[in-house]
Design an enzyme around this catalytic site. Structure first.
Site, PDB file in Angstrom:
ATOM      1  N   ASP A 151      26.698  51.429  44.795  1.00  0.00           N
ATOM      2  CA  ASP A 151      27.686  52.252  44.841  1.00  0.00           C
ATOM      3  C   ASP A 151      27.806  53.336  46.101  1.00  0.00           C
ATOM      4  OD1 ASP A 151      30.432  52.715  42.603  1.00  0.00           O
ATOM      5  OD2 ASP A 151      30.071  54.190  44.272  1.00  0.00           O
ATOM      6  N   SER A 162      27.399  51.156  51.791  1.00  0.00           N
ATOM      7  CA  SER A 162      28.578  50.592  51.616  1.00  0.00           C
ATOM      8  C   SER A 162      28.597  49.063  51.711  1.00  0.00           C
ATOM      9  CB  SER A 162      29.525  50.933  52.776  1.00  0.00           C
ATOM     10  OG  SER A 162      30.717  50.204  52.709  1.00  0.00           O
ATOM     11  N   ASN A 197      32.796  43.596  43.317  1.00  0.00           N
ATOM     12  CA  ASN A 197      33.606  44.603  42.490  1.00  0.00           C
ATOM     13  C   ASN A 197      34.175  45.626  43.389  1.00  0.00           C
ATOM     14  OD1 ASN A 197      34.798  45.673  39.808  1.00  0.00           O
ATOM     15  ND2 ASN A 197      33.058  47.320  40.699  1.00  0.00           N
ATOM     16  N   SER A 202      43.581  40.978  42.480  1.00  0.00           N
ATOM     17  CA  SER A 202      44.274  41.915  41.809  1.00  0.00           C
ATOM     18  C   SER A 202      45.943  41.098  41.462  1.00  0.00           C
ATOM     19  CB  SER A 202      44.436  43.145  42.685  1.00  0.00           C
ATOM     20  OG  SER A 202      45.721  43.972  42.126  1.00  0.00           O
ATOM     21  N   TYR A 242      46.644  46.156  50.465  1.00  0.00           N
ATOM     22  CA  TYR A 242      45.736  45.807  49.367  1.00  0.00           C
ATOM     23  C   TYR A 242      46.035  44.489  48.773  1.00  0.00           C
ATOM     24  CZ  TYR A 242      43.581  46.604  44.516  1.00  0.00           C
ATOM     25  OH  TYR A 242      42.997  46.488  43.218  1.00  0.00           O
ATOM     26  N   LYS A 266      43.488  41.405  48.430  1.00  0.00           N
ATOM     27  CA  LYS A 266      43.379  41.129  47.420  1.00  0.00           C
ATOM     28  C   LYS A 266      43.555  39.522  46.993  1.00  0.00           C
ATOM     29  CE  LYS A 266      40.967  43.966  44.903  1.00  0.00           C
ATOM     30  NZ  LYS A 266      39.567  44.128  44.790  1.00  0.00           N
ATOM     31  N   ALA A 286      41.507  50.470  32.644  1.00  0.00           N
ATOM     32  CA  ALA A 286      41.660  51.831  32.637  1.00  0.00           C
ATOM     33  C   ALA A 286      40.216  52.139  33.623  1.00  0.00           C
ATOM     34  CB  ALA A 286      41.292  52.626  31.450  1.00  0.00           C
ATOM     35  N   SER A 287      40.746  52.968  34.783  1.00  0.00           N
ATOM     36  CA  SER A 287      39.570  53.404  35.523  1.00  0.00           C
ATOM     37  C   SER A 287      40.196  54.509  36.207  1.00  0.00           C
ATOM     38  CB  SER A 287      39.073  52.496  36.385  1.00  0.00           C
ATOM     39  OG  SER A 287      40.061  52.240  37.397  1.00  0.00           O
ATOM     40  N   ARG A 288      39.485  55.087  36.950  1.00  0.00           N
ATOM     41  CA  ARG A 288      40.123  56.205  37.944  1.00  0.00           C
ATOM     42  C   ARG A 288      41.186  55.590  39.042  1.00  0.00           C
ATOM     43  NH1 ARG A 288      35.588  57.630  42.673  1.00  0.00           N
ATOM     44  NH2 ARG A 288      35.911  55.600  43.930  1.00  0.00           N
TER      45      ARG A 288
HETATM   46  P1  NAD Z   1      36.888  52.325  40.294  1.00  0.00           P
HETATM   47  O1  NAD Z   1      37.574  53.368  41.457  1.00  0.00           O
HETATM   48  O2  NAD Z   1      36.646  52.985  39.015  1.00  0.00           O
HETATM   49  O3  NAD Z   1      35.628  51.645  40.812  1.00  0.00           O
HETATM   50  C1  NAD Z   1      35.216  51.429  42.229  1.00  0.00           C
HETATM   51  C2  NAD Z   1      33.918  51.608  42.630  1.00  0.00           C
HETATM   52  O4  NAD Z   1      33.669  51.069  43.880  1.00  0.00           O
HETATM   53  C3  NAD Z   1      33.591  53.355  42.823  1.00  0.00           C
HETATM   54  O5  NAD Z   1      32.795  53.591  41.930  1.00  0.00           O
HETATM   55  C4  NAD Z   1      33.679  53.506  44.288  1.00  0.00           C
HETATM   56  O6  NAD Z   1      32.613  54.591  44.470  1.00  0.00           O
HETATM   57  C5  NAD Z   1      32.824  52.081  44.658  1.00  0.00           C
HETATM   58  N1  NAD Z   1      33.099  51.837  46.030  1.00  0.00           N
HETATM   59  C6  NAD Z   1      34.290  52.078  46.875  1.00  0.00           C
HETATM   60  N2  NAD Z   1      33.940  51.739  48.080  1.00  0.00           N
HETATM   61  C7  NAD Z   1      32.761  51.212  48.320  1.00  0.00           C
HETATM   62  C8  NAD Z   1      32.177  50.644  49.214  1.00  0.00           C
HETATM   63  N3  NAD Z   1      32.552  50.702  50.505  1.00  0.00           N
HETATM   64  N4  NAD Z   1      30.865  50.263  48.923  1.00  0.00           N
HETATM   65  C9  NAD Z   1      30.206  50.448  47.584  1.00  0.00           C
HETATM   66  N5  NAD Z   1      31.024  51.066  46.650  1.00  0.00           N
HETATM   67  C10 NAD Z   1      32.289  51.516  46.844  1.00  0.00           C
HETATM   68  O7  NAD Z   1      37.925  51.215  40.359  1.00  0.00           O
HETATM   69  P2  NAD Z   1      37.877  49.766  39.161  1.00  0.00           P
HETATM   70  O8  NAD Z   1      39.455  50.081  38.597  1.00  0.00           O
HETATM   71  O9  NAD Z   1      36.703  49.798  38.386  1.00  0.00           O
HETATM   72  O10 NAD Z   1      38.061  48.531  40.346  1.00  0.00           O
HETATM   73  C11 NAD Z   1      37.091  47.795  40.529  1.00  0.00           C
HETATM   74  C12 NAD Z   1      37.758  46.599  41.296  1.00  0.00           C
HETATM   75  O11 NAD Z   1      38.716  46.050  40.433  1.00  0.00           O
HETATM   76  C13 NAD Z   1      38.076  46.934  42.753  1.00  0.00           C
HETATM   77  O12 NAD Z   1      37.862  46.056  43.243  1.00  0.00           O
HETATM   78  C14 NAD Z   1      39.583  46.952  42.141  1.00  0.00           C
HETATM   79  O13 NAD Z   1      40.454  46.572  43.352  1.00  0.00           O
HETATM   80  C15 NAD Z   1      39.872  46.052  41.208  1.00  0.00           C
HETATM   81  N6  NAD Z   1      41.062  46.013  40.370  1.00  0.00           N
HETATM   82  C16 NAD Z   1      40.918  46.781  39.446  1.00  0.00           C
HETATM   83  C17 NAD Z   1      42.089  46.773  38.483  1.00  0.00           C
HETATM   84  C18 NAD Z   1      42.267  47.786  37.441  1.00  0.00           C
HETATM   85  O14 NAD Z   1      43.290  47.666  36.526  1.00  0.00           O
HETATM   86  N7  NAD Z   1      41.639  48.805  37.304  1.00  0.00           N
HETATM   87  C19 NAD Z   1      43.350  45.928  38.769  1.00  0.00           C
HETATM   88  C20 NAD Z   1      43.295  45.075  39.698  1.00  0.00           C
HETATM   89  C21 NAD Z   1      41.923  44.981  40.595  1.00  0.00           C
END
Ligand code: NAD
Length: 305
Positions: free
Chosen positions: A39, A74, A98, A150, A163, A167, A196-198
Site C-alpha cells: 500500500d 506504488s 486491488n 467496477s 475510472y 475499470k 463499504a470503504s473510504r
Molecule cells: P480503498 O480506498 O479503501 O482502498 C484502496 C487502497 O489502495 C488504499 O489503501 C490506497 O492507499 C491504495 N492505493 C491507492 N493507490 C495506490 C497505488 N498507486 N499503489 C498502491 N496502493 C495504492 O478502496 P476499496 O473500496 O477497498 O477499493 C479497492 C478496489 O476495489 C479498487 O480498485 C476500487 O476501484 C475497487 N472497487 C471498489 C468498490 C467499492 O464499492 N468499494 C466498487 C467498485 C470497485
C-alpha cells in the site's frame, strides 16, 4: 467440504492498507498464506503517501500469528512489489490487483491529470504487477490473478469517465490473460465488487454501507484463486453484500445484410429491430466467434435480403 487453505503459498495484495485489500490480506494470512501487504498509503484521490497503512495491517496479521511483509511502492512499480514476495518468501502464487483511487469529475471538467492518474494506477499498475508475476507463474506452471473492475466500468456512471474506462479495461486485460495463461495453469478472473470503504463512504448512506462489509467480497476471491479452481477463468463477477453473480456478453440475433452497394444507412435502419432482437441471443467469447457467425450466416438462405 474442508476449509480452503493457502499454506505455503504467497499472495500479493495491492492496496491492502484498507478497505477490500485489507480484508483480503487478513483472510489469506488467516488461512496459512504468506502475504505481501502492498500500500502506497495515499488519499482516496491519489495524493500523498505513507507507510502506516501497510504497517498496521502487517502488525495485525503478525499479532494473530500470520506471516506478512509490507511493501510501500506504488503499483506502477510492480517489479519491486513482486520482488518483495520473492525476497521474503521465495515465491509468488497469487496476485490480487486491488489498489485503486478515484478522481471523479464530470467529463466537461475532466483534466488530463485526472484521466492520466486514474489510468496510471488502475491500468498501468495492474499491468506492471501482473507483468512482473507472469514469468514466475509460467515457470512454476501455477498462478492465480484477480483484477478489479467496477460497475462504473461495466455500465458507466456519472462523473467517472476516467475510472469507467480504466475499470472496463480490467475486463479485457483479464480475458486475454486468461487465454494466454491457460496453457500454464494461470487462472485470471475479474470482479466488480461493492463494499463499504473510504471510497464509498461519502456516496452511500450508512444503513446501506452496513450491509456491504468488505469481508463479504473475500470468499468469492478466495474461491477463485484457490488451487482447487482449475476451470473458472476469464470470469466476470459482481460481488457484494452477500450476492455473487457472473456476467457475460450477450449478442442480439442481429441482421445479416448483403455486403455490397445495397448496404446503405437506410438498409440498416430498416433492419433496426433485428439489430436489437435479443430473442435468440448468442454468447460470444472470442473474436473468432464473429467470423464463424458471418460464415454461418452467409450459408443461410434467410440471410439474403
Ligand atoms: P480503498 O480506498 O479503501 O482502498 C484502496 C487502497 O489502495 C488504499 O489503501 C490506497 O492507499 C491504495 N492505493 C491507492 N493507490 C495506490 C497505488 N498507486 N499503489 C498502491 N496502493 C495504492 O478502496 P476499496 O473500496 O477497498 O477499493 C479497492 C478496489 O476495489 C479498487 O480498485 C476500487 O476501484 C475497487 N472497487 C471498489 C468498490 C467499492 O464499492 N468499494 C466498487 C467498485 C470497485
Amino acid at each position: 467440504m474442508s476449509e480452503l487453505r493457502f499454506d505455503n503459498q504467497t499472495v500479493v495484495v495491492t492496496g491492502a492498507g484498507g478497505g477490500l485489500g485489507k480484508a483480503y490480506a487478513l483472510f489469506f494470512a488467516s488461512r496459512g498464506a504468506n502475504v505481501v501487504v502492498n500500500d502506497l498509503g495515499s488519499s482516496h484521490n491519489g495524493q500523498g503517501n505513507s507507510s502506516k497503512a501497510a504497517d498496521v495491517v502487517v502488525s495485525e496479521i503478525k499479532a494473530a500469528g500470520g506471516k506478512a511483509v509490507a511493501n510501500y511502492d506504488s503499483v506502477e512499480k510492480g517489479d519491486a512489489i513482486i520482488d518483495t514476495a520473492i525476497k521474503n518468501f521465495g515465491r509468488i502464487d497469487i496476485l490480487i490487483n486491488n489498489a485503486g483511487i478515484l478522481r471523479d469529475i464530470s467529463f466537461k471538467n475532466m483534466k488530463d491529470q485526472d484521466w492520466d492518474l486514474i489510468n496510471t494506477v488502475h491500468t498501468y499498475g495492474a499491468y506492471k504487477c501482473a507483468r512482473a508475476a507472469w514469468p514466475h507463474f509460467r515457470k512454476q506452471k501455477y498462478g492465480r490473478i484477480i483484477n478489479t473492475a467496477s460497475a462504473a466500468g461495466l455500465f458507466g456512471n456519472f462523473g467517472q469517465t476516467n475510472y469507467s474506462a480504466a475499470k472496463l479495461g480490467q475486463v479485457g486485460f483479464t480475458e486475454t490473460l486468461a487465454k494466454e495463461g491457460a496453457k500454464y495453469n494461470i487462472i485470471a478472473n475479474v470482479i466488480a465488487p461493492i463494499a463499504a470503504s473510504r471510497m464509498t463512504a461519502t456516496i452511500m448512506p450508512p444503513e446501506v454501507l452496513e450491509n456491504l462489509k468488505p469481508e463479504w467480497v473475500v470468499p468469492l476471491v478466495a474461491y477463485l484463486v484457490h488451487s482447487s479452481n482449475t476451470t473458472e477463468t476469464g470470469g466476470i463477477f459482481e460481488v457484494g453484500g452477500g450476492h455473487v453473480a457472473k456476467l457475460r456478453w450477450e449478442r442480439a440475433k442481429g441482421a445479416l445484410l448483403k455486403a455490397d452497394a445495397s448496404l446503405t444507412p437506410g438498409a440498416i435502419a430498416r433492419k433496426w429491430n433485428e439489430v436489437n432482437d435479443f430473442s435468440e441471443p448468442s454468447y460470444p467469447t472470442g473474436p473468432a466467434d464473429f467470423i464463424t457467425l458471418l460464415e454461418d450466416g452467409v450459408k443461410l438462405p434467410s440471410a439474403q435480403p
